[in-house]
Design a protein around this motif. Structure first.
Motif, PDB file in Angstrom:
ATOM      1  N   ARG A 184      58.779  97.558  86.756  1.00 26.93           N
ATOM      2  CA  ARG A 184      58.394  98.682  85.895  1.00 26.93           C
ATOM      3  C   ARG A 184      58.761 100.041  86.509  1.00 26.93           C
ATOM      4  N   TRP A 185      59.187 100.010  87.790  1.00 28.87           N
ATOM      5  CA  TRP A 185      59.387 101.296  88.471  1.00 28.87           C
ATOM      6  C   TRP A 185      60.840 101.546  88.819  1.00 28.87           C
ATOM      7  N   THR A 186      61.703 100.579  88.410  1.00 24.61           N
ATOM      8  CA  THR A 186      63.120 100.710  88.773  1.00 24.61           C
ATOM      9  C   THR A 186      63.970 100.464  87.542  1.00 24.61           C
ATOM     10  N   GLU A 187      65.258 100.779  87.687  1.00 22.76           N
ATOM     11  CA  GLU A 187      66.198 100.514  86.587  1.00 22.76           C
ATOM     12  C   GLU A 187      67.054  99.310  86.950  1.00 22.76           C
ATOM     13  N   ALA A 202      60.856  95.756  80.526  1.00 22.10           N
ATOM     14  CA  ALA A 202      59.755  95.970  81.460  1.00 22.10           C
ATOM     15  C   ALA A 202      58.414  95.958  80.738  1.00 22.10           C
ATOM     16  N   GLU A 203      58.462  96.231  79.416  1.00 21.09           N
ATOM     17  CA  GLU A 203      57.210  96.240  78.643  1.00 21.09           C
ATOM     18  C   GLU A 203      56.591  94.845  78.574  1.00 21.09           C
ATOM     19  N   ARG A 253      53.092  97.151  69.231  1.00 21.44           N
ATOM     20  CA  ARG A 253      53.798  97.168  70.508  1.00 21.44           C
ATOM     21  C   ARG A 253      53.985  98.609  70.989  1.00 21.44           C
ATOM     22  N   THR A 265      52.593 100.165  74.394  1.00 17.67           N
ATOM     23  CA  THR A 265      53.484 100.810  75.362  1.00 17.67           C
ATOM     24  C   THR A 265      53.049 102.246  75.617  1.00 17.67           C
ATOM     25  N   LEU A 297      50.131 102.272  77.763  1.00 16.10           N
ATOM     26  CA  LEU A 297      50.538 101.919  79.129  1.00 16.10           C
ATOM     27  C   LEU A 297      51.141 103.119  79.860  1.00 16.10           C
ATOM     28  N   ARG A 325      48.647 105.812  80.732  1.00 15.16           N
ATOM     29  CA  ARG A 325      47.808 105.370  81.846  1.00 15.16           C
ATOM     30  C   ARG A 325      48.565 105.463  83.168  1.00 15.16           C
ATOM     31  N   GLY A 383      62.072 104.347  85.851  1.00  7.45           N
ATOM     32  CA  GLY A 383      61.280 103.196  85.407  1.00  7.45           C
ATOM     33  C   GLY A 383      60.344 103.506  84.256  1.00  7.45           C
ATOM     34  N   LEU A 384      59.772 102.434  83.746  1.00 14.15           N
ATOM     35  CA  LEU A 384      58.940 102.503  82.541  1.00 14.15           C
ATOM     36  C   LEU A 384      57.658 103.305  82.751  1.00 14.15           C
ATOM     37  N   GLU A 385      56.993 103.057  83.886  1.00 16.24           N
ATOM     38  CA  GLU A 385      55.645 103.594  84.055  1.00 16.24           C
ATOM     39  C   GLU A 385      55.590 105.117  84.078  1.00 16.24           C
TER      40      GLU A 385
END
Lengths: 181, 475
Positions: free
Chosen positions: A81-84, A160-161, B52, B56, B59, B62, B114-116
């Motif tokens: 979740r923190w990288t590509e 990543a979701e 969804r 997301t 998420l 957060r 990244g996603l977070e």
């Protein structure tokens, strides 16, 4: 473009499986009890305490890089979740480490250098093939790169979701200690 | 057993009817089902997508808040450790500072990719601050790596700069927590949820309308098909009846005509020679009789046609029924060769008059008596009686001891050209129109004509006039 990393992931999984099988056979041939835990000679990277039978420093087991490298070694490719993109990690399967120290608990408390702390069910080690990664992209991970040890839950999802929150929380980087309870 | 079987027949045939109707509109059913599936699919997909998206968004809100906090905490810790080191406190050495610095360093990429950290990066000034912070850390790096040689002012300068970053990161943190940024993303999410709800609602309404329209169309189609079928059957029946009528009529007309042609030819060509002139008179009689029969036939047909076209208007006035009965009996008796059966009349002395068309009633009586005479053997009896029932009407009954009619044939003798098989022999030529016409004439007088019979025992015909047709004349 998408196929190459995925193929690599599959290959890695295959290799890991093959490795696991050979490691199991090796383990069966040479009982672990016959080999006591050696003391670390370099900087201590990881300390394991709690319900363990094998120790090398009072009631805990300290590991330097060389000691960790002497254990089972596995390569895993995954997204986080923190990288590509897809990262390729190398390191010690958590399960192998727990066996090495003779752990008997049901939960493990992982603590990071920044005092981040989380409880991990011991069953995760086997169920999700959790890896204590030391290398990323072929290089040792420094503290600046979330090293020296990053707990990795492998995922071959595209997005990543789709990584469950609990796995994300348990992917502790800059890991320092494990306490088995 | 029988009951349950009968009980099952109803619903079963109903279900069969529905199935047939469905089968006839199978295309429509497919269309409805397909549309339903499409609507359901779209609705389910929309709900899944919005759910969804919501998950997301929750998420990244957060995690972004967590990540900005972590940077702030590590900045504070690094500054604290640096301050302690600069102050020369014994519990803090260069290694401690470097570790804290490395941990702080590691937070920057986490907040940048990244996603977070997706949402964090969209906060006002976040990208700029992350870039500035990275550059600042890179510029501190040589000093941190070599703290032993570093001067106290340079270390303190680093501390001060970190302090500035703390307040800037804190501003981003506050913005993420309570600022317009958070409200904007939540508002957008709610709006999108509303849009999805509206779209699903509209789809449902449109789908419902289509289904209702299709149902109407199915019903209309079914109704039209039923009507068409009924009309077709009616037309087929009418056509069949007409063909049958024509065939029967042709046959009936040809038979006496053939006789006329045959006998007249024999006379013209003197086929039997001059000597047999006596026979020619007999032939002429045949021709006369056939001509008479043909005339009667054509009269009957014309009557029937006029009845069917509703063109008969009875010429109604009170008349004496007894006179007519007597007249008919005399006529039947007089007809030579028709029968020698005994005719018994049992008619009360005082009879009221009937209000109606005398000619038509007489024809009914003559038809009935003629039938009786035709089918009664010479040794039999024909009785004609009149009764005055309590209802106030008048019944004329003509009973014979003739060959009778089987129960199964009784129903069809009123049909035009009905010929009971084996009964219509050459000697008893009947057109088969007599009873049909008689019943029509009776109905014109509100009267009924009933026939009861048993095979080989005889037939009884009853003509019943209602009280409304009875005229009691003052004597």
């Amino acid at each position: 473009m998408m196929d190459m990393p995925r193929a690599l992931t599959r290959l890695a999984v295959l290799f890991s499986a093959a490795f696991l099988v050979s490691a199991t056979f090796a383990g069966a041939a040479a009982p672990q009890a016959a080999e006591p835990l050696a003391a670390p000679t370099g900087d201590v990277m990881l300390s394991v305490s709690g319900k363990i039978t094998e120790t090398n420093n009072a009631d805990r087991a300290d590991f330097d890089r060389a000691l960790l490298q002497s254990l089972e070694w596995r390569t895993v490719s995954t997204i986080t979740r923190w990288t590509e993109g897809i990262l390729t990690f190398e390191g010690v399967p958590l399960n192998a480490l727990l066996k090495k120290v003779g752990a008997s608990g049901t939960k493990i408390t992982a603590t990071a250098l920044n005092d981040y702390k989380i409880e991990i069910p011991a069953s995760d080690a086997e169920e999700f093939d959790v890896l204590l990664a030391l290398k990323s992209g072929g290089d040792w991970m420094a503290v600046r790169d979330k090293g020296p040890i990053w707990i990795v839950y492998p995922h071959d999802d595209d997005s990543a979701e789709d990584i469950p929150d609990l796995h994300a929380y348990r992917m502790v980087w800059q890991l320092r200690t494990l306490r088995v309870e | 057993m029988t009951d349950s079987a009968a009980g099952r027949t109803g619903p079963k045939s109903n279900a069969g009817k529905m199935l047939r109707a469905l089968g006839a509109n199978l295309t429509t059913v497919y269309v409805v089902v397909a549309l339903g599936l499409v609507f359901f699919g779209i609705a389910a997909f929309s709900v899944y997508k919005i759910e969804r998206e919501r998950a997301t968004t929750a998420l990244v809100i957060r995690t972004s808040v967590w990540l900005i906090h972590q940077i702030e905490i590590e900045l504070l810790r690094t500054k604290n450790t640096l301050d302690r080191f600069a102050a020369g406190l014994p519990d803090t050495d260069a290694k401690d500072v470097q570790l804290r610095f490395d941990i702080l360093w590691s937070r920057i990429p986490v907040a940048s990719t990244g996603l977070e950290s997706e949402w964090l990066r969209t906060a006002r000034g976040a990208n700029e601050e992350l870039r500035d912070l990275r550059q600042a850390l890179e510029s501190f790096d040589p000093v941190i790596r070599n703290l032993a040689q570093a001067s106290a002012p340079s270390i303190l300068a680093i501390g001060d700069q970190i302090g500035e970053h703390i307040s800037r990161i804190h501003e981003i943190s506050v913005d993420l927590h309570v600022g317009s940024h958070r409200q904007a993303i939540l508002k957008e999410l709610v709006e999108r949820q509303h849009e999805t709800a509206i779209v699903i609602g509209a789809l449902t309404v449109v789908g419902g309308v289509i289904v209702v329209l299709l149902m109407f169309s199915v019903r209309a189609n079914r109704k039209a098909a039923e009507q068409e079928r009924a009309m077709r059957i009616f037309a087929e029946n009418a056509s069949q009846a007409k063909s049958q009528f024509l065939a029967s009529m042709s046959h009936e007309l040809r038979t006496p005509l053939n006789a006329v042609m045959g006998y007249s030819e024999m006379i013209r060509d003197k086929l039997l020679g001059e000597a047999e002139s006596g026979r020619y008179e007999e032939y002429a009689d045949h021709i006369y009789r056939s001509g008479g029969h043909l005339l009667g036939l054509i009269d009957d047909i014309l009557d029937l046609t006029r009845i069917e076209e509703g063109k008969i208007v009875p010429d109604e006035r009170p008349f004496d029924i007894r006179q007519n009965i007597d007249w008919c009996i005399d006529l039947i008796r007089a007809r030579s060769g028709e029968t020698t059966a005994e005719i018994i009349a049992d008619i009360p002395d005082a009879l009221p008059a009937i209000f109606g068309d005398e000619r038509l009633i007489r024809q009914i009586l003559l038809n009935l008596m003629s039938n009786a005479a035709k089918f009664t053997p010479d040794s039999g009896t024909i009785s004609v009686s009149v009764a005055l029932p309590d209802s106030g009407g008048l019944d004329v009954c003509i009973a014979d001891t003739g060959i009778g009619i089987a129960a199964k044939d009784l129903a069809c003798v009123f049909q035009p050209f009905a010929q009971v098989e084996g009964v219509m022999t050459k000697s008893k030529q009947g057109v088969g129109l007599g009873l049909t016409i008689s019943r029509h004439f009776a109905e014109l007088h509100d009267a009924t004509l009933e026939l009861s019979s048993a095979l080989n025992e005889g037939t009884r015909a009853t003509l019943r006039f209602p009280a409304s047709r009875i005229v009691h004349q003052p004597n």
